[in-house]
Design a protein around this motif. Structure first.
Motif, PDB file in Angstrom:
ATOM      1  N   UNK A 112     -57.223 -19.523 -17.928  1.00  0.00           N
ATOM      2  CA  UNK A 112     -57.174 -20.913 -17.440  1.00  0.00           C
ATOM      3  C   UNK A 112     -57.364 -21.892 -18.596  1.00  0.00           C
ATOM      4  N   UNK A 113     -58.331 -21.623 -19.462  1.00  0.00           N
ATOM      5  CA  UNK A 113     -58.595 -22.527 -20.591  1.00  0.00           C
ATOM      6  C   UNK A 113     -57.424 -22.613 -21.564  1.00  0.00           C
ATOM      7  N   UNK A 114     -56.623 -21.560 -21.648  1.00  0.00           N
ATOM      8  CA  UNK A 114     -55.539 -21.516 -22.629  1.00  0.00           C
ATOM      9  C   UNK A 114     -54.152 -21.725 -22.018  1.00  0.00           C
ATOM     10  N   UNK A 115     -54.099 -21.897 -20.709  1.00  0.00           N
ATOM     11  CA  UNK A 115     -52.816 -22.075 -20.009  1.00  0.00           C
ATOM     12  C   UNK A 115     -52.393 -23.544 -20.079  1.00  0.00           C
TER      13      UNK A 115
ATOM     14  N   UNK B 152     -62.225 -28.827  -9.591  1.00  0.00           N
ATOM     15  CA  UNK B 152     -61.168 -29.133 -10.566  1.00  0.00           C
ATOM     16  C   UNK B 152     -60.154 -27.987 -10.667  1.00  0.00           C
ATOM     17  N   UNK B 153     -60.628 -26.758 -10.472  1.00  0.00           N
ATOM     18  CA  UNK B 153     -59.752 -25.592 -10.624  1.00  0.00           C
ATOM     19  C   UNK B 153     -59.133 -25.123  -9.313  1.00  0.00           C
ATOM     20  N   UNK B 154     -59.582 -25.662  -8.195  1.00  0.00           N
ATOM     21  CA  UNK B 154     -59.139 -25.180  -6.879  1.00  0.00           C
ATOM     22  C   UNK B 154     -57.611 -25.182  -6.729  1.00  0.00           C
ATOM     23  N   UNK B 155     -56.927 -26.150  -7.286  1.00  0.00           N
ATOM     24  CA  UNK B 155     -55.464 -26.229  -7.159  1.00  0.00           C
ATOM     25  C   UNK B 155     -54.762 -25.066  -7.838  1.00  0.00           C
TER      26      UNK B 155
ATOM     27  N   UNK C 265     -50.283 -22.822  -2.399  1.00  0.00           N
ATOM     28  CA  UNK C 265     -51.587 -23.392  -2.691  1.00  0.00           C
ATOM     29  C   UNK C 265     -51.519 -24.888  -2.498  1.00  0.00           C
ATOM     30  N   UNK C 266     -52.011 -25.624  -3.460  1.00  0.00           N
ATOM     31  CA  UNK C 266     -51.977 -27.077  -3.399  1.00  0.00           C
ATOM     32  C   UNK C 266     -50.868 -27.637  -4.272  1.00  0.00           C
ATOM     33  N   UNK C 267     -49.889 -26.811  -4.608  1.00  0.00           N
ATOM     34  CA  UNK C 267     -48.866 -27.197  -5.580  1.00  0.00           C
ATOM     35  C   UNK C 267     -47.489 -27.053  -4.963  1.00  0.00           C
ATOM     36  N   UNK C 268     -46.743 -28.141  -4.883  1.00  0.00           N
ATOM     37  CA  UNK C 268     -45.420 -28.091  -4.274  1.00  0.00           C
ATOM     38  C   UNK C 268     -44.381 -27.470  -5.194  1.00  0.00           C
ATOM     39  N   UNK C 269     -44.719 -27.213  -6.450  1.00  0.00           N
ATOM     40  CA  UNK C 269     -43.771 -26.599  -7.375  1.00  0.00           C
ATOM     41  C   UNK C 269     -44.144 -25.143  -7.643  1.00  0.00           C
ATOM     42  N   UNK C 270     -44.624 -24.456  -6.640  1.00  0.00           N
ATOM     43  CA  UNK C 270     -45.092 -23.081  -6.792  1.00  0.00           C
ATOM     44  C   UNK C 270     -44.000 -22.137  -7.261  1.00  0.00           C
ATOM     45  N   UNK C 271     -42.749 -22.435  -6.992  1.00  0.00           N
ATOM     46  CA  UNK C 271     -41.684 -21.490  -7.301  1.00  0.00           C
ATOM     47  C   UNK C 271     -41.576 -21.157  -8.783  1.00  0.00           C
TER      48      UNK C 271
END
Length: 160
Positions: free
Chosen positions: A50-53, A153-156, A22-28
């Motif tokens: 999402x709200x509680x993560x 805001x949530x797309x990432x 996705x847009x996150x380099x730490x996906x692992x």
């Protein structure tokens, strides 16, 4: 040290598409929740998570999306037989039905850790209840014409 791509290539016999990050380099170190993108109950459940993560543990993809279909195919999950949310812990395991819901709840921490008490109920009983709700979810909660589109805001948090 082996990274996510090396482990995935070993486990599934091919390189994982870069879209997994996705847009996150730490996906692992992220767990992936696959959900029915047109189901109102499922979309509301994803918004709830999402709200509680607070620890940013999860990434999300609709089962109907290309990446969702790819992840399901890699694990040889027959979605015509398993009408379920799927939690993937890359390089470790995947969970379906009530096991997925309980794993997700426990990862949210806090009071949600108490959901572990439900693991004492046999999986076959929990899954019968899960299947009953899944079978009736469109009738009870409705259905959208298309998969939800995350806000900027949530797309990432969503896999492309």
């Amino acid at each position: 040290m082996l990274g996510f791509d090396s482990i995935a290539a070993y486990l599934w016999g091919k390189e994982i598409d870069s879209r997994l990050r996705g847009n996150d380099s730490t996906m692992e170190d992220k767990k992936i929740i696959l959900f029915d993108g047109v189901c109102n109950l499922c979309n509301n459940a994803v918004q709830f998570v999402i709200k509680r993560d607070k620890k940013d543990i999860f990434r999300y993809a609709a089962l109907q999306s290309d990446i969702g279909q790819e992840l399901v195919a890699q694990r040889q999950i027959d979605t015509s037989k398993i009408d379920s949310i799927i939690l993937i812990e890359p390089g470790v395991a995947y969970y379906t039905k009530s096991d997925a819901a309980l794993e997700i709840a426990q990862d949210l921490g806090g009071i949600w850790k108490l959901s572990a008490i439900f693991t004492w109920i046999p999986t076959s009983i929990r899954d019968r209840i899960y299947d009953f709700v899944a079978k009736n979810r469109y009738k009870w909660f409705g259905k959208q014409d298309a998969c939800m589109i995350p806000t900027p805001e949530l797309k990432a948090k969503f896999l492309d």
